[in-house]
Design a protein around this motif. Structure first.
Motif: not given
Length: 284
Positions: A195-207
């Protein structure tokens, strides 16, 4: 990823416009109410058994002696008639019409005893009426509060739509990488790790999307402010400035836009993490 960035950028842009609009309306409302509260008017109605000019002179003297009144201007008969032109049109003969005479008072904030001033005016002329504009100020406040509430509601709806878009994107990403996720899960990778892998990926996209949308909204407000200053000398520019000020949202508005950009990134990361973590729980 590119599609999600575009969606987040659009949602952030719209949310920033709603937040900036709320700030504009709030600031304009404060200016309106401040302007209204610094003035009061006295209306003197003509009567056949009274000398209007004498009543006006006595009322002006009484108002000048009242504490908190900084300036007084009694309008002439012609100036009072000009106030009716927007409703009656030009060229109307008002010689036979009992047009009320207006007296404009400039006030110091919070220092005028309106009840005492009303009694003094009533003693001078029963046909005179003092308007402290309190009703108008309350109506302006109610209207501004309603507009701000609508802007906040739009902001909430936009953020909700953004969360749903991120949810759909996360489900799509999980479906596309289902085999990899299952292999990682069954070879011992923890749910927290995946879940952390998805979180970092989507956090970067959202930013990235949030910064793009917030930057576009900031540029739009800056351009609107420059355009309003350029048009300040024109009649339409003066009307816009009277309604919305100088279109400057100030540090409060830009802080709200920056907060929305950060919220977009945090929402993207946290939403994807929650969805992935919940789906992984079902595999156990």
């Amino acid at each position: 990823g590119r599609t999600l960035i575009i969606v987040v950028a659009i949602m952030t842009f719209l949310a920033s416009l709603a937040a900036g609009g709320a700030v504009l309306v709030g600031q304009a409302s404060l200016e309106w109410r401040s302007t209204v509260s610094r003035e009061a008017t006295i209306q003197v109605k003509p009567a056949t058994n009274r000398d209007v000019e004498s009543d006006i002179a006595r009322i002006v003297q009484a108002a000048r002696d009242a504490p908190g009144v900084t300036d007084i201007r009694a309008m002439t008969k012609r100036e009072s008639e000009l106030l009716l032109e927007p409703w009656l049109g030009q060229g109307v003969n008002l010689d036979e019409v009992p047009v009320p005479r207006m007296i404009v008072l400039k006030l110091a904030a919070g220092r005028v005893d309106f009840d005492q001033l009303r009694r003094r005016i009533a003693d001078i002329s029963p046909n005179a009426n003092l308007d402290d504009h309190r009703v108008w100020s309350e109506r302006l406040a109610d209207m501004a509060n309603a507009l701000v509430a609508v802007a906040i509601l739009l902001l909430v709806l936009i953020i909700t739509a953004m969360a749903l878009a991120i949810s759909f994107a996360t489900h799509g990403a999980m479906a596309g990488n289902r085999e990899i996720i299952e292999v990682l899960h069954f070879v011992g990778a923890s749910d927290q790790f995946i879940s952390n892998q998805f979180q970092r990926r989507f956090l970067w996209l959202g930013l990235r999307g949030g910064l793009i949308g917030a930057g576009m909204a900031s540029l739009m407000f800056l351009f609107a402010g420059l355009l309003s200053r350029k048009l300040a000398a024109t009649p339409s520019g003066e009307q816009l400035e009277a309604l919305f000020g100088s279109f400057s949202i100030g540090w409060l508005g830009y802080s709200a836009i920056a907060a929305i950009a950060v919220l977009s990134a945090a929402l993207s990361g946290q939403t994807s993490r929650m969805i992935v973590f919940r789906r992984l729980r079902r595999l156990t």
